[in-house]
Design a protein around this motif. Structure first.
Motif, PDB file in Angstrom:
ATOM      1  N   LEU A 358     -11.053  17.766 -11.420  1.00 32.17           N
ATOM      2  CA  LEU A 358     -10.020  16.782 -12.161  1.00 32.17           C
ATOM      3  C   LEU A 358      -9.047  16.051 -11.912  1.00 32.17           C
ATOM      4  O   LEU A 358      -8.887  14.789 -12.502  1.00 32.17           O
ATOM      5  CB  LEU A 358      -9.025  18.440 -13.070  1.00 32.17           C
ATOM      6  CG  LEU A 358      -9.192  18.980 -14.029  1.00 32.17           C
ATOM      7  CD1 LEU A 358      -8.327  20.201 -14.403  1.00 32.17           C
ATOM      8  CD2 LEU A 358      -9.546  18.155 -15.177  1.00 32.17           C
ATOM      9  N   ALA A 359      -8.631  16.071 -10.445  1.00 31.13           N
ATOM     10  CA  ALA A 359      -8.002  15.080  -9.855  1.00 31.13           C
ATOM     11  C   ALA A 359      -8.872  13.769  -9.545  1.00 31.13           C
ATOM     12  O   ALA A 359      -8.468  12.683  -9.815  1.00 31.13           O
ATOM     13  CB  ALA A 359      -7.667  15.598  -8.359  1.00 31.13           C
ATOM     14  N   ALA A 360     -10.258  13.990  -9.355  1.00 28.91           N
ATOM     15  CA  ALA A 360     -11.087  12.884  -9.247  1.00 28.91           C
ATOM     16  C   ALA A 360     -11.340  12.217 -10.542  1.00 28.91           C
ATOM     17  O   ALA A 360     -11.497  11.161 -10.911  1.00 28.91           O
ATOM     18  CB  ALA A 360     -12.395  13.317  -8.797  1.00 28.91           C
ATOM     19  N   TYR A 361     -11.445  13.008 -11.729  1.00 30.72           N
ATOM     20  CA  TYR A 361     -11.727  12.570 -13.137  1.00 30.72           C
ATOM     21  C   TYR A 361     -10.218  11.597 -13.510  1.00 30.72           C
ATOM     22  O   TYR A 361     -10.628  10.319 -13.961  1.00 30.72           O
ATOM     23  CB  TYR A 361     -11.642  13.765 -13.998  1.00 30.72           C
ATOM     24  CG  TYR A 361     -11.874  13.144 -15.466  1.00 30.72           C
ATOM     25  CD1 TYR A 361     -12.750  12.572 -16.023  1.00 30.72           C
ATOM     26  CD2 TYR A 361     -10.545  13.637 -16.349  1.00 30.72           C
ATOM     27  CE1 TYR A 361     -12.818  12.382 -17.552  1.00 30.72           C
ATOM     28  CE2 TYR A 361     -10.759  13.292 -17.698  1.00 30.72           C
ATOM     29  CZ  TYR A 361     -11.823  12.457 -18.206  1.00 30.72           C
ATOM     30  OH  TYR A 361     -11.905  12.100 -19.463  1.00 30.72           O
ATOM     31  N   VAL A 362      -9.141  12.148 -13.493  1.00 33.93           N
ATOM     32  CA  VAL A 362      -8.046  11.177 -13.498  1.00 33.93           C
ATOM     33  C   VAL A 362      -8.097   9.877 -12.566  1.00 33.93           C
ATOM     34  O   VAL A 362      -7.841   8.818 -13.136  1.00 33.93           O
ATOM     35  CB  VAL A 362      -6.664  12.210 -13.182  1.00 33.93           C
ATOM     36  CG1 VAL A 362      -5.546  11.172 -13.227  1.00 33.93           C
ATOM     37  CG2 VAL A 362      -6.741  13.174 -14.131  1.00 33.93           C
ATOM     38  N   ALA A 363      -8.423  10.358 -11.150  1.00 33.83           N
ATOM     39  CA  ALA A 363      -8.451   9.140 -10.545  1.00 33.83           C
ATOM     40  C   ALA A 363      -9.321   7.942 -10.921  1.00 33.83           C
ATOM     41  O   ALA A 363      -9.132   6.566 -10.915  1.00 33.83           O
ATOM     42  CB  ALA A 363      -8.671   9.366  -9.101  1.00 33.83           C
ATOM     43  N   MET A 393      -5.746  15.633  -2.981  1.00 34.86           N
ATOM     44  CA  MET A 393      -5.075  14.648  -2.357  1.00 34.86           C
ATOM     45  C   MET A 393      -5.918  13.547  -2.028  1.00 34.86           C
ATOM     46  O   MET A 393      -5.633  12.505  -2.233  1.00 34.86           O
ATOM     47  CB  MET A 393      -4.032  15.151  -1.501  1.00 34.86           C
ATOM     48  CG  MET A 393      -2.924  15.713  -1.948  1.00 34.86           C
ATOM     49  SD  MET A 393      -1.680  16.616  -0.637  1.00 34.86           S
ATOM     50  CE  MET A 393      -1.255  15.347   0.309  1.00 34.86           C
ATOM     51  N   ALA A 394      -7.168  13.952  -1.200  1.00 35.18           N
ATOM     52  CA  ALA A 394      -7.973  13.114  -0.833  1.00 35.18           C
ATOM     53  C   ALA A 394      -8.425  12.142  -1.864  1.00 35.18           C
ATOM     54  O   ALA A 394      -8.470  10.835  -1.634  1.00 35.18           O
ATOM     55  CB  ALA A 394      -9.133  13.624   0.049  1.00 35.18           C
ATOM     56  N   VAL A 395      -8.697  12.581  -3.200  1.00 34.94           N
ATOM     57  CA  VAL A 395      -9.642  11.883  -4.100  1.00 34.94           C
ATOM     58  C   VAL A 395      -8.531  11.156  -4.660  1.00 34.94           C
ATOM     59  O   VAL A 395      -8.875   9.968  -5.371  1.00 34.94           O
ATOM     60  CB  VAL A 395     -10.259  12.485  -5.126  1.00 34.94           C
ATOM     61  CG1 VAL A 395     -11.580  13.324  -4.394  1.00 34.94           C
ATOM     62  CG2 VAL A 395      -9.422  13.545  -6.027  1.00 34.94           C
ATOM     63  N   LEU A 396      -7.136  10.908  -4.427  1.00 33.21           N
ATOM     64  CA  LEU A 396      -6.100  10.301  -5.236  1.00 33.21           C
ATOM     65  C   LEU A 396      -5.870   9.252  -4.106  1.00 33.21           C
ATOM     66  O   LEU A 396      -5.098   8.255  -4.621  1.00 33.21           O
ATOM     67  CB  LEU A 396      -4.956  11.149  -5.460  1.00 33.21           C
ATOM     68  CG  LEU A 396      -5.231  12.357  -6.301  1.00 33.21           C
ATOM     69  CD1 LEU A 396      -3.965  13.035  -6.475  1.00 33.21           C
ATOM     70  CD2 LEU A 396      -5.585  11.910  -7.708  1.00 33.21           C
ATOM     71  N   LEU A 397      -5.940   9.028  -2.836  1.00 34.26           N
ATOM     72  CA  LEU A 397      -5.667   8.088  -1.989  1.00 34.26           C
ATOM     73  C   LEU A 397      -6.561   7.081  -1.630  1.00 34.26           C
ATOM     74  O   LEU A 397      -7.658   7.298  -1.748  1.00 34.26           O
ATOM     75  CB  LEU A 397      -5.167   8.874  -0.563  1.00 34.26           C
ATOM     76  CG  LEU A 397      -3.835   9.801  -0.685  1.00 34.26           C
ATOM     77  CD1 LEU A 397      -3.626  10.620   0.447  1.00 34.26           C
ATOM     78  CD2 LEU A 397      -2.564   8.973  -0.623  1.00 34.26           C
ATOM     79  N   PRO A 398      -6.136   5.887  -1.206  1.00 33.00           N
ATOM     80  CA  PRO A 398      -7.059   4.913  -0.798  1.00 33.00           C
ATOM     81  C   PRO A 398      -7.811   5.645   0.301  1.00 33.00           C
ATOM     82  O   PRO A 398      -7.453   6.513   1.150  1.00 33.00           O
ATOM     83  CB  PRO A 398      -6.099   3.795  -0.350  1.00 33.00           C
ATOM     84  CG  PRO A 398      -4.652   4.026  -0.957  1.00 33.00           C
ATOM     85  CD  PRO A 398      -4.529   5.424  -0.971  1.00 33.00           C
TER      86      PRO A 398
END
Length: 430
Positions: A358-363, A393-398
């Protein structure tokens, strides 16, 4: 010993191979973050949400979310209003005969019995049965109603009360038998039709929808309708209509059904069914929200999805996926991020593969997720204890910050050669 080198591959990480017979201690060289900006976080997310609420509604094409059948959400070729109305569907099914086991008797005596009626004695047993039933003594009530029915077998009230008592005593088979006899004798008994339909929803949906159509017509024609029965009929009709692709009728029935007022339950004989229906309301709200998504009415869908969330700290991920899709499709990426952050906090930071997806999908669909990542770092720490939180967190960061964080986390696993490389690549720890 050969050092293990981090190699950038398409924005991801790989680990150089090592000799199988060597003891490995990783020598990790990580580029320090060059960012001098103050960390972004929840305040920036909240500001973004406020700005989104001020802008006009948008319709943005986004990919379907993980874990949800795309056909449930993606825009359809026809609008739901193009289908048949609830009145049309009810009329069509009402025109069909009742199932064979509840068709009206051809006997001149509707209960097909010939006895000497003793209404006075029957009334005495009936009153005693009602008193026992209202006191929760359902088995005792059953005996009184049986005695009353033997003395006055033509009484609809006695037969209905017997069926209710069997149901209250969790005696399903005798209850269904009593309700079948009631409907055979009184084909427009809305309660009996509804109870029999509810019992067949999963085993014989074709019969259930016919029974519900007859129940709806009978209820509407009743001079003293049960205050809850109409909503209960609509709730069951909505489920069947959605299942059959009758979105227009399903939506109409659902919107009527969800208006079921808890305050009327004490005044109804359908309290048992009403309690069960309340448990189904979240599912129905999700189905209504799906219809609105297919119509690209995402604001209405968001409201229904939010209302469908159950209490507790384990939100249904399929429902959360739907909500993320609706927020992104209406052009509210900050709202999606803040809501997902709240869900991660609600889960006490115990995240799994579904949450990372889900985090990756939003990112993938948001212009920036730096504020989301900053808010998670404020809540869970720069190197969180939970592996799922780290991966989310890793998929949300540069990339460069992701490498730094994953490396710091992996250093905790120096004694587990088979594990730390997987962590660096963002894979589950095994």
């Amino acid at each position: 010993m050969r050092a293990i080198r981090l190699i950038m591959l398409g924005g991801g990480l790989a680990v150089a191979a090592c000799s199988a017979n060597q003891t490995v201690k990783p020598e990790i060289a990580v580029e320090e973050s060059t960012s001098a900006r103050a960390p972004m976080g929840r305040a920036e997310l909240s500001d973004g949400v406020a700005a989104e609420l001020m802008q006009a509604e948008q319709v943005i094409a986004v990919a379907p979310p993980p874990g949800v059948d795309a056909s449930l959400l993606l825009p359809s070729e026809t609008n739901h209003t193009d289908g048949r109305s609830l009145a049309e569907v009810v009329a069509a099914f009402h025109a069909q005969p009742l199932p064979a086991d509840v068709r009206p008797s051809t006997s001149s005596n509707r209960f097909d019995v010939t006895v000497d009626v003793n209404e006075t004695a029957a009334l005495q047993h009936y009153v005693r049965g009602r008193m026992a039933s209202e006191s929760g003594r359902h088995l005792e009530a059953i005996e009184h109603f049986r005695d009353a029915m033997q003395l006055d077998p033509g009484s609809t009230d006695i037969r209905r009360s017997l069926a209710r008592s069997h149901l209250a005593a969790n005696q399903r088979d005798p209850a269904m038998k009593a309700y079948r006899a009631l409907v055979v004798a009184v084909p427009d008994d809305a309660e009996g039709l509804f109870i029999l339909a509810a019992d067949r929803m999963s085993t014989a949906p074709g019969e259930a929808v016919i029974l519900l159509a007859h129940a709806r017509v009978a209820h509407d024609a009743s001079p003293e309708p049960d205050p809850a029965l109409g909503s209960l009929i609509d709730l069951q009709l909505a489920q069947l209509m959605f299942r059959e692709g009758e979105d227009a009728a399903g939506l109409e029935a659902a919107l009527r059904g969800v208006e079921l007022n808890p305050q009327v339950i004490p005044a109804t004989h359908m309290a048992r069914a009403a309690v069960s229906a309340f448990r189904q309301l979240p599912i129905l709200r999700v189905q209504i929200g799906d219809v609105f998504c297919r119509d690209q009415n995402y604001v209405e869908a968001i409201a229904l999805y939010e209302d469908a969330f159950p209490p507790g700290n384990d939100p249904p991920r399929e429902l959360m996926s739907r909500l993320m899709y609706a927020y992104l499709a209406v052009g509210r990426p900050y709202s999606a991020q803040l809501r997902l952050l709240e869900m991660f906090e609600q889960a006490n930071g115990q995240l799994d593969d579904r949450d990372v997806a889900l985090a990756a999908y939003v990112a993938d669909h948001a212009p920036s997720t730096r504020a989301f990542a900053g808010a998670m770092q404020s809540t869970f720490g720069n190197t969180p204890d939970d592996e799922g939180v780290l991966r989310a967190m890793a998929v949300l960061l540069p990339v460069e910050e992701s490498i730094e964080m994953r490396s710091a986390y992996a250093m905790r696993y120096l004694d587990r050669v088979s594990t730390w490389g997987r962590l660096l690549r963002g894979q589950p720890c095994v």
